[in-house]
Design a protein around this motif. Structure first.
Motif, mmCIF file in Angstrom:
data_model
loop_
_atom_site.group_PDB
_atom_site.id
_atom_site.type_symbol
_atom_site.label_atom_id
_atom_site.label_comp_id
_atom_site.label_asym_id
_atom_site.label_seq_id
_atom_site.Cartn_x
_atom_site.Cartn_y
_atom_site.Cartn_z
ATOM 1 N N LEU A 64 -2.965 8.764 -9.586
ATOM 2 C CA LEU A 64 -2.816 7.171 -7.993
ATOM 3 C C LEU A 64 -4.175 7.752 -7.389
ATOM 4 N N ARG A 65 -5.250 8.562 -8.326
ATOM 5 C CA ARG A 65 -6.478 8.893 -8.355
ATOM 6 C C ARG A 65 -7.014 7.767 -7.427
ATOM 7 N N ASN A 66 -7.641 6.361 -7.878
ATOM 8 C CA ASN A 66 -7.600 4.998 -7.632
ATOM 9 C C ASN A 66 -7.107 4.036 -7.063
ATOM 10 N N HIS A 67 -5.827 4.493 -6.671
ATOM 11 C CA HIS A 67 -4.517 3.528 -5.973
ATOM 12 C C HIS A 67 -4.946 2.943 -4.865
ATOM 13 N N LYS A 68 -4.831 1.493 -4.619
ATOM 14 C CA LYS A 68 -5.705 0.768 -3.799
ATOM 15 C C LYS A 68 -3.606 0.966 -2.907
ATOM 16 N N ILE A 69 -3.194 1.152 -1.154
ATOM 17 C CA ILE A 69 -2.303 1.517 -0.449
ATOM 18 C C ILE A 69 -1.759 0.101 -0.112
ATOM 19 N N GLN A 70 -1.103 -0.298 -0.550
ATOM 20 C CA GLN A 70 0.030 -1.957 0.009
ATOM 21 C C GLN A 70 0.371 -1.569 0.948
ATOM 22 N N MET A 71 -0.443 -1.588 2.020
ATOM 23 C CA MET A 71 0.716 -0.892 3.516
ATOM 24 C C MET A 71 1.927 -2.080 4.236
ATOM 25 N N LYS A 72 1.845 -2.799 3.702
ATOM 26 C CA LYS A 72 3.563 -3.966 3.744
ATOM 27 C C LYS A 72 3.579 -4.548 2.185
ATOM 28 N N PRO A 73 5.324 -4.706 2.068
ATOM 29 C CA PRO A 73 5.946 -5.226 1.205
ATOM 30 C C PRO A 73 5.206 -6.715 0.736
ATOM 31 N N ASN A 289 6.013 -7.924 -6.914
ATOM 32 C CA ASN A 289 4.500 -8.546 -7.165
ATOM 33 C C ASN A 289 3.365 -6.918 -7.414
ATOM 34 N N SER A 290 3.613 -6.211 -6.906
ATOM 35 C CA SER A 290 2.887 -5.171 -7.136
ATOM 36 C C SER A 290 3.689 -3.719 -8.228
ATOM 37 N N GLY A 291 5.039 -4.157 -8.101
ATOM 38 C CA GLY A 291 6.228 -3.310 -8.868
ATOM 39 C C GLY A 291 5.703 -1.696 -8.139
ATOM 40 N N ASN A 292 6.078 -2.265 -7.493
ATOM 41 C CA ASN A 292 6.070 -0.632 -6.097
ATOM 42 C C ASN A 292 7.539 -0.670 -5.364
ATOM 43 N N TRP A 293 8.268 0.297 -5.478
ATOM 44 C CA TRP A 293 9.620 1.002 -4.941
ATOM 45 C C TRP A 293 9.505 0.893 -3.537
ATOM 46 N N TRP A 294 9.316 0.425 -2.603
ATOM 47 C CA TRP A 294 9.434 0.091 -1.347
ATOM 48 C C TRP A 294 10.910 1.083 -0.934
ATOM 49 N N LEU A 295 10.514 1.606 -0.141
ATOM 50 C CA LEU A 295 12.004 2.208 1.064
ATOM 51 C C LEU A 295 12.119 2.004 2.291
ATOM 52 N N THR A 296 14.049 1.816 2.552
ATOM 53 C CA THR A 296 13.505 1.345 4.400
ATOM 54 C C THR A 296 14.340 2.444 4.697
ATOM 55 N N CYS A 297 14.420 3.114 5.567
ATOM 56 C CA CYS A 297 15.157 4.242 6.528
ATOM 57 C C CYS A 297 15.073 3.590 7.782
ATOM 58 N N GLY A 298 16.704 3.016 8.628
ATOM 59 C CA GLY A 298 16.652 2.326 9.768
ATOM 60 C C GLY A 298 15.965 1.701 10.794
#
Length: 413
Positions: A64-73, A289-298
């Motif tokens: 993740l050294r060059n990972h660009k943050i995805q701010m929202k799903p 689109n990104s292949g990231n697994w998002w987590l929501t809590c409450g």
């Protein structure tokens, strides 16, 4: 004279060893406690550091050294709470104790500060916040039998671990792109010092001895947190907990985006027997689109596990689990059994307002429809210590999945 010489040599060895361990702890603390732009002292004793979102722990991971943050799903899970009436009602938890004392500014994330004594309780600094190796034999059977896999309790309870006891319900045999549940919040009494007790939802992929998993829920874990409070947790691994993954942000991997919740911070209020019931909604889902697994809590979007961390989970999960877990380093399934309870500490048959439960169970598969899982199987490692029960209050009501138990008791000596 010889005894004095041996004593001096042993003292020197002890000091050298202690010094090495102390240096390892110092290094671990520097890695975990990033420089804070703002610090919040919570009324429950926790210290929450607001750290730069671009300098968070995730980016210490080589992948993740060059990972660009995805701010929202790019898409939401789109789960809707059932409108079918259930007996009794629960109240949602939407904040944590520390937020009464302040808020982290935009551009930062809240992180619970780790103390030196926290790491000293671990077997070694490198094992702090990590689970021990586990296995799920049913994953191999599922790969062989696909959707026709027989979800019998016997096959689900094939041997997995000698220090962990689970009471779960599982959806298996399809490719899952997400799952959710509302988890009843409790504070199980008497969790032993080296043990932990959790209620969680997990998405799993791969094979039994090297499965990949993402998990979230609540946990009481004195060895990691130094107390018996009920705390929010998340976990990931790509090799069945052998070398990768950890609780919360105690290693690199999970990318946090929220300023509202802190992983590892306490959850209050908790449910009371025959009293008010509280829950927190959890969901985990794959961003197409990104292949990231998002987590929501409450209903708060916490962040995500980057798809680059995984192999099989890059595309989908092959199993979803809901339920509870008790870990004891002294071993499970032997006498004397640990006294650590699971869930509320009451049997699943105690039902509403006494036993812990998951409700609003939902999955998303390749049909892209969010739905109640069609095929479910229950399993319990130790029927005399912990239990499960999928129960409908009325014939119109959607099932709740109850689980838990006291641990050591006359039937579980």
């Amino acid at each position: 004279m010889r005894l004095i010489l041996i004593f001096v040599i042993m003292c020197g060895f002890y000091n050298e060893t202690y010094g090495e361990v102390s240096l390892d702890i110092d290094k671990k603390l520097r890695t975990l406690n990033k420089p804070a732009l703002e610090t919040i002292k919570s009324e429950d004793g926790d210290v929450i550091d607001c750290i730069d979102i671009y300098k968070q722990h995730a980016f210490d991971h080589p992948a993740l050294r060059n990972h660009k943050i995805q701010m929202k799903p790019s898409a939401e899970f789109d789960a809707k709470t059932t409108t079918i009436p259930n007996n009794g009602s629960s109240k949602p938890i939407t904040s944590q104790i520390w937020s009464k004392s302040g808020n982290c500014p935009v551009g930062t994330i809240p992180v619970r500060r780790v103390r030196r004594e926290d790491i000293m309780r671990a077997s070694s600094p490198s094992h702090f916040g990590r689970k021990t190796h586990h296995r799920y034999s049913f994953l191999d059977n599922a790969l062989q039998h696909k959707a026709n896999f027989n979800l019998t309790a016997k096959r689900l309870r094939e041997p997995r671990s000698n220090n962990r006891s689970e009471a779960m319900i599982v959806a298996l045999g399809f490719n899952y792109l997400g799952a959710q549940s509302d988890i009843n919040i409790w504070n199980p009494p008497g969790v032993q010092a080296g043990d932990y007790s959790s209620a969680q939802i997990s998405l799993i992929g791969g094979i039994s001895n090297s499965f990949e998993s993402i998990e979230a829920g609540w946990m009481v874990n004195p060895s990691v947190f130094g107390d018996s409070r009920t705390r929010l947790f998340a976990y990931w691994t790509k090799d069945a907990y052998t070398k990768t993954g950890c609780i919360n942000l105690l290693c690199s991997g999970f990318v946090q985006t929220t300023t509202k919740f802190a992983l590892g911070a306490a959850i209050e209020p908790v449910s009371r027997a025959r009293g008010d019931q509280y829950y927190m909604a959890f969901s985990m889902y794959l961003d197409p689109n990104s292949g990231n697994w998002w987590l929501t809590c409450g209903n708060n979007v916490m962040g995500y596990w980057p798809g680059t961390l995984f192999s099989g989970l890059k595309h989908s999960a092959t199993a979803v689990q809901w339920g509870g877990e008790v870990y004891s380093p002294n071993g499970i399934m032997k006498k004397p059994h640990t006294r650590t309870p699971m869930g509320s500490g009451n049997w699943a048959s105690s039902l509403w307002s006494r036993a812990c439960f998951h409700t609003n169970l939902r999955i998303k598969d390749f049909s892209l429809q969010v739905k109640y899982p069609q095929y479910l199987g229950e399993y319990v490692d130790e029927h005399n210590c912990y239990s499960t029960k999928l129960h409908r209050d009325t014939y119109k009501a959607e099932p709740r999945f109850y689980f838990g138990g006291p641990g050591q008791n006359p039937l579980c000596p």
